[in-house]
Scaffold this active site. Structure first.
Site, PDB file in Angstrom:
ATOM      1  N   THR A 141     -64.348-117.754 -55.270  1.00 37.58           N
ATOM      2  CA  THR A 141     -64.999-118.333 -56.311  1.00 37.58           C
ATOM      3  C   THR A 141     -64.319-117.847 -57.629  1.00 37.58           C
ATOM      4  O   THR A 141     -63.145-117.212 -56.569  1.00 37.58           O
ATOM      5  CB  THR A 141     -66.187-117.385 -57.046  1.00 37.58           C
ATOM      6  N   VAL A 201     -79.459-121.349 -56.932  1.00 41.32           N
ATOM      7  CA  VAL A 201     -78.142-121.010 -58.911  1.00 41.32           C
ATOM      8  C   VAL A 201     -78.239-120.036 -58.408  1.00 41.32           C
ATOM      9  O   VAL A 201     -78.592-118.962 -58.546  1.00 41.32           O
ATOM     10  CB  VAL A 201     -79.302-121.515 -59.811  1.00 41.32           C
TER      11      VAL A 201
HETATM   12  N1  ASP Z   1     -70.971-115.124 -56.949  1.00 40.16           N
HETATM   13  C1  ASP Z   1     -71.101-116.399 -56.855  1.00 40.16           C
HETATM   14  C2  ASP Z   1     -72.833-116.894 -56.147  1.00 40.16           C
HETATM   15  O1  ASP Z   1     -73.174-116.202 -55.878  1.00 40.16           O
HETATM   16  C3  ASP Z   1     -70.334-116.513 -55.103  1.00 40.16           C
HETATM   17  C4  ASP Z   1     -69.003-115.731 -55.243  1.00 40.16           C
HETATM   18  O2  ASP Z   1     -68.753-114.762 -56.498  1.00 40.16           O
HETATM   19  O3  ASP Z   1     -68.442-115.827 -54.284  1.00 40.16           O
HETATM   20  O4  ASP Z   1     -73.172-117.827 -56.803  1.00 40.16           O
END
Ligand code: ASP
Length: 332
Positions: A201, A230
């Protein structure tokens, strides 16, 4: 005599004006970026780590150049996140993870701390740069969050570029999906989230030279996530937030960041509890969340930067107008 008192009065007004002028000179800025937190191995091939560091350096340098020229926090956040979305190394835009159907669904949000205006998109499948569509939601609609097909239809009227869903494909993320689906089949259960598979991300937080704070975050979510899932990234207050106190961008197991309203908690701790940015950021990552959940980047109105995480690593970078420049992956 009369003109002397008028002069004195004018002087007082002038001094008051000087006192209420912005605290920040045009050169006084700070920026932090991240490219995801997760189980990043120290024995990963050095060229792989190097590739991430090069990509982060490129994005951070763009942000620094813009801030040095007096750009606004929002513009810097969007531009930096677009660079990271275009890079297949990261789980955002090109290079996003696959859901369990073998497709990509992307989430993004952006927030302007100076005005509390914000925009987000969730579950979009054909938007090349979700962060730019999130910004259009903020500027061109009365809403904060648009999801799925409606968001894509809006992209056409807003002039935001669309691509086929397979534009986001990469062989590496497909292998990660296949591995996870095999594991699910073998155990007959929902395999626990494997944080080696889907970190990446991206996010950017900025204090600009005029004292404005902004935050932006973009993601493909979690490998083999359910169709329609989501995460925290488009939920303002959970995975992304900015107000007059702080700008925050999170990365990690989204469900936990939503449960605890992590991004908003940082500024709330500062506003109501008098905590520093550092103390508030550390508390939410180390006391509220569980080890392995992820991390965040944050900047406050004075230009302090915090980048705590409770996973083995977090791709990150920070810079300011005072000459700080760093890119790092593992704890210091
Ligand atoms: N926070 C993001 C989600 O859960 C994934 C991530 O940051 O690795 O969609």
């Amino acid at each position: 005599m009369r003109s002397a008192s008028i002069l004195a009065f004018a002087f007082v007004l002038f001094s008051l004006g000087c006192q209420s002028a912005p605290r920040h000179s045009a050169a006084d800025w700070a920026i932090a970026i991240h490219g995801g937190a997760g189980t990043i191995r120290r024995d990963a091939p050095p060229e792989q780590l190097q590739a991430y560091e090069t990509a982060l350096t490129r994005a951070l340098t763009l942000g620094m150049d813009m801030l040095g020229e007096g750009a606004a926090a929002l513009d810097v956040c969007e531009a930096v996140v677009r660079v990271l979305e275009a890079d297949p190394l990261f789980n955002a835009g090109k290079g996003a993870v696959f859901n369990e159907q073998g497709e990509h669904e992307l989430d993004a949000s952006i927030m302007d701390g100076a005005t509390m205006r914000c925009g987000a998109v969730a579950g979009v499948r054909t938007i090349k740069h979700p962060i730019s569509l999130a910004r259009k939601v903020m500027t061109d609609t009365r809403h904060v969050l648009l999801a799925g097909r409606g968001a894509e239809k809006f992209a056409d009227t807003a002039g935001v570029e669309r691509v086929e869903n397979d534009y986001f494909d990469t062989a590496r993320r497909r292998r990660a999906l296949e591995r996870l689906l095999r594991e699910r089949q073998r155990t007959g259960a929902m395999a626990p989230r494997d944080r080696r598979l889907d970190y990446g991300t991206v996010g950017c937080v900025v204090l600009d030279g005029d004292g404005r704070l902004a935050a932006a975050t973009s993601t493909g979510g979690m490998t083999a996530k359910k169709w329609g899932r989501v995460g925290d990234t488009p939920i303002l207050g959970a995975g992304n937030y900015a107000d007059e106190h702080a700008a925050v961008s999170c990365t990690g197991t989204g469900e936990e960041f939503i449960r605890h309203g992590i991004a908003r908690s940082v500024s709330a701790r500062m506003a109501y509890g008098g905590q520093s940015l550092e103390a508030a950021s550390n508390a939410v990552i180390h006391d509220v969340l569980q080890p392995g959940d992820g991390g965040l980047i944050a900047v406050d109105h004075s230009g302090n930067i915090a980048m705590p995480f409770n996973s083995s690593g977090m791709y990150r970078g920070a810079a300011n107008s005072g000459g700080r420049f760093e890119v790092a992956v593992f704890p210091k």
